[in-house]
Design an enzyme around this catalytic site. Structure first.
Site, PDB file in Angstrom:
ATOM      1  N   HIS A  30       0.816  -1.212   0.000  1.00  9.52           N
ATOM      2  CA  HIS A  30       0.000   0.000   0.000  1.00  9.52           C
ATOM      3  C   HIS A  30       0.846   1.258   0.000  1.00  9.52           C
ATOM      4  CE1 HIS A  30       0.570   1.132   4.277  1.00  9.52           C
ATOM      5  NE2 HIS A  30       0.642  -0.171   4.491  1.00  9.52           N
ATOM      6  N   CYS A  49       1.784  -5.284   6.778  1.00  4.31           N
ATOM      7  CA  CYS A  49       1.585  -4.740   5.436  1.00  4.31           C
ATOM      8  C   CYS A  49       2.917  -4.143   4.992  1.00  4.31           C
ATOM      9  CB  CYS A  49       0.540  -3.641   5.431  1.00  4.31           C
ATOM     10  SG  CYS A  49      -0.934  -4.043   6.342  1.00  4.31           S
TER      11      CYS A  49
END
Length: 134
Positions: A30, A49
């Site tokens: 991301h 992440c």
């Protein structure tokens, strides 16, 4: 029975671009609005992440390799960001993603050790010593 999701947009911790890919750990790549974090030496700040420095480059590449007319450009991303428009692109062609975890590496011919933030080195060392003692 409940699902809680953060809305996309300017203040979202995931930034403007999110890449979902199949994996059993719920990892994803991301963007981030916290650009200053890339200037830090210690960058293990995400929760399973991976923050990307320039996700628009990957988005452009992925759509270009599919010969899509609706290619993403940095200008388009900025436009979507300002207008708060959401777009989803499902890709037809697979791209393998390999995530590796290293606690050492070579920088300018010098072996360097890094923090073992996931505490995997001790188990790896035990497995290696058990293997050697066979």
């Amino acid at each position: 029975p409940y699902t809680i999701r953060q809305q996309s947009g300017c203040g979202n911790a995931l930034g403007n671009i999110l890449f979902h890919f199949p994996n059993r750990y719920s990892f994803y790549l991301h963007d981030t609005p916290e650009r200053r974090l890339f200037n830090r030496t210690y960058r293990a700040l995400s929760h399973s992440c991976i923050r990307m420095d320039d996700p628009a480059d990957l988005a452009e590449y992925l759509l270009r390799r599919e010969h899509r007319k609706d290619t993403v450009t940095h200008a388009m991303i900025e436009h979507c960001h300002k207008k708060r428009e959401r777009r989803q692109y499902n890709l037809a062609y697979q791209l393998p993603i390999h995530i590796r975890y290293y606690t050492c590496g070579v920088e300018q011919d010098v072996l360097c050790f890094y923090p073992d933030i996931y505490e995997k080195d001790a188990r790896l060392m035990q497995a290696w010593l058990a293997y050697r003692s066979r």
